[in-house]
Design a protein around this motif. Structure first.
Motif, mmCIF file in Angstrom:
data_model
loop_
_atom_site.group_PDB
_atom_site.id
_atom_site.type_symbol
_atom_site.label_atom_id
_atom_site.label_comp_id
_atom_site.label_asym_id
_atom_site.label_seq_id
_atom_site.Cartn_x
_atom_site.Cartn_y
_atom_site.Cartn_z
ATOM 1 N N ILE A 156 -2.467 -4.828 3.058
ATOM 2 C CA ILE A 156 -3.299 -4.087 2.101
ATOM 3 C C ILE A 156 -3.027 -4.609 0.698
ATOM 4 O O ILE A 156 -3.204 -3.912 -0.282
ATOM 5 N N GLU A 157 -2.565 -5.863 0.628
ATOM 6 C CA GLU A 157 -2.265 -6.432 -0.679
ATOM 7 C C GLU A 157 -3.495 -7.150 -1.256
ATOM 8 O O GLU A 157 -4.581 -7.058 -0.725
ATOM 9 N N LYS A 158 -3.252 -7.893 -2.299
ATOM 10 C CA LYS A 158 -4.294 -8.565 -3.076
ATOM 11 C C LYS A 158 -5.409 -9.196 -2.237
ATOM 12 O O LYS A 158 -6.587 -8.935 -2.464
ATOM 13 N N GLY A 159 -5.011 -10.031 -1.267
ATOM 14 C CA GLY A 159 -6.028 -10.749 -0.487
ATOM 15 C C GLY A 159 -6.952 -9.791 0.244
ATOM 16 O O GLY A 159 -8.184 -9.925 0.216
ATOM 17 N N ALA A 160 -6.347 -8.795 0.894
ATOM 18 C CA ALA A 160 -7.147 -7.821 1.653
ATOM 19 C C ALA A 160 -8.005 -6.987 0.700
ATOM 20 O O ALA A 160 -9.176 -6.704 0.980
ATOM 21 N N LEU A 161 -7.425 -6.611 -0.445
ATOM 22 C CA LEU A 161 -8.178 -5.806 -1.415
ATOM 23 C C LEU A 161 -9.368 -6.583 -1.971
ATOM 24 O O LEU A 161 -10.468 -6.041 -2.113
ATOM 25 N N MET A 162 -9.153 -7.862 -2.248
ATOM 26 C CA MET A 162 -10.247 -8.677 -2.777
ATOM 27 C C MET A 162 -11.338 -8.881 -1.723
ATOM 28 O O MET A 162 -12.526 -8.925 -2.035
ATOM 29 N N ALA A 163 -10.926 -9.010 -0.465
ATOM 30 C CA ALA A 163 -11.917 -9.214 0.605
ATOM 31 C C ALA A 163 -12.820 -7.994 0.756
ATOM 32 O O ALA A 163 -14.005 -8.111 1.058
ATOM 33 N N LEU A 164 -12.268 -6.803 0.549
ATOM 34 C CA LEU A 164 -13.068 -5.592 0.780
ATOM 35 C C LEU A 164 -13.723 -5.060 -0.494
ATOM 36 O O LEU A 164 -14.648 -4.242 -0.430
#
Lengths: 92, 269
Positions: free
Chosen positions: B124-132
């Motif tokens: 639920i870090e940066k990469g996942a947050l940016m993807a969603l």
């Protein structure tokens, strides 16, 4: 055969156990998510600091909960004071 | 108007990339111009699953940093018309993904594409947050297993609190559940959470069930999304997911313990 049946019966329960455990933990996490604004830990810490000025209390003597009814939120604050507490004010 | 769809799960290893690859391929096979973006900066794998790993020259982060144009970085899929892959960078980390940069690229892609599929990294870090963050719709990939269900629930919470749609207070992200690695046999024996269990727990609409299948591994071995394997149950299940996403009402398949021949005789097709 009976041994096998017993074995089968035992195994049968794990999916329902999984569901039950998930129901409980998800409910709890939802409650924590909705009742836990970001400022709650800081609020708790500061209240504890203020109380500690006057009374000797443990770190875990304070409980902060937010309960949500239909339209309103209730902030519940519980501080357990020790019985033979030494009042700092009196000692001074 | 182009749609941005995030494929996410919270937990790793549940089939996000497999689902992204087959879902994007299926959309393109239906004639939609589709791009699938790997948001797993530093641990890219979509290129392998799509079978284009040797054609990666520029990546997502190069485009973000204006070191390459989108046109240079997009890889045209060899098997499917209308399909493009935007690979992640393998050498940077997820801090390279900035909100402004991602938005700029998505806006540019929206001019050309019908669907933009964002393959989220785990966590639920940066990469996942940016993807969603910029998503219009979300596909939640869940395994019938406790940690996966819990993490899916968590990611649903994040979608409804931290996405742009949530923050802007506009119509929320439309959520779809895809259950993967489903084993009807183990469900029948009471060893595995059933579809109904998972639907009860997550309470979002189910858009497909992909059975546990050897064909998924064969597909990733050969770098051809499993949806191309039209003889396999998982390939057909992904084709159903795409049809349902496009609005078709199809009954769920592959939910019963398979008895060869009998099933097809009873249900036709």
């Amino acid at each position: 055969m009976s041994f096998l049946d017993y074995f089968k019966g035992k195994r049968k329960q794990t999916a329902s156990v999984a569901k039950e455990r998930l129901q409980i933990i998800l409910a709890r996490e939802h409650a924590a998510g909705s009742s836990g604004p970001d400022y709650l830990p800081a609020l708790k810490k500061e209240i504890l600091e203020v109380v500690s000025k006057y009374v000797v209390v443990d770190n875990d003597a304070i409980q902060v909960n937010v309960e949500r009814d239909d339209n309103c939120e209730i902030l519940e604050l519980n501080i357990a004071l020790p019985e033979n507490q030494k009042e700092l004010a009196a000692a001074e | 108007m182009a749609k941005v769809i995030v494929v996410t799960s919270g937990k790793g290893g549940v089939g996000k990339t497999t689902t992204s690859a087959s879902f994007a391929t299926g959309l393109a096979m239906k004639g939609n111009k589709t791009v699938v973006i790997d948001f797993d900066v530093g641990l890219r794998n979509l290129d392998l699953i799509m079978g284009c790993e040797r054609r990666v020259v520029y990546d997502f982060v190069n485009v973000l940093n204006n070191e390459a144009t989108l046109k240079q970085a997009l890889i045209k899929d060899k098997h499917t018309e209308n399909l493009f892959v935007l690979p992640a960078s393998q050498t940077r980390d997820k801090e390279a993904l900035t909100e402004e940069g991602v938005e700029r690229i998505l806006n540019e892609l929206k001019e050309d594409f019908d669907y933009i599929v964002c393959d989220s990294p785990a966590g639920i870090e940066k990469g996942a947050l940016m993807a969603l963050y910029f998503a219009d719709e979300a596909i939640i990939v869940t395994n019938p297993e406790v940690s996966s269900v819990r993490d899916s629930d968590r990611i649903l919470g994040i979608l409804s609190a931290k996405s742009k749609r949530a923050i802007d207070g506009v119509e929320p992200i439309k959520e779809h559940l895809v259950i993967t690695r489903y084993s009807p046999k183990r469900v029948e024996m009471g060893e595995m959470l059933s579809i109904d269990d998972i639907k009860d727990l997550l309470s979002i609409p189910l858009i497909g069930v992909v059975p546990e299948s050897d064909s998924v591994l064969s597909a990733s071995n050969s770098g051809v999304p499993v949806i191309h394997d039209i003889d396999s149950d998982s390939g057909q299940a992904y084709a159903d997911v795409v049809d349902r996403f496009m609005g078709a009402k199809l009954p769920l398949r592959f939910l019963n313990v398979e008895k060869k021949g009998l099933l097809s005789r009873i249900f036709g097709s």
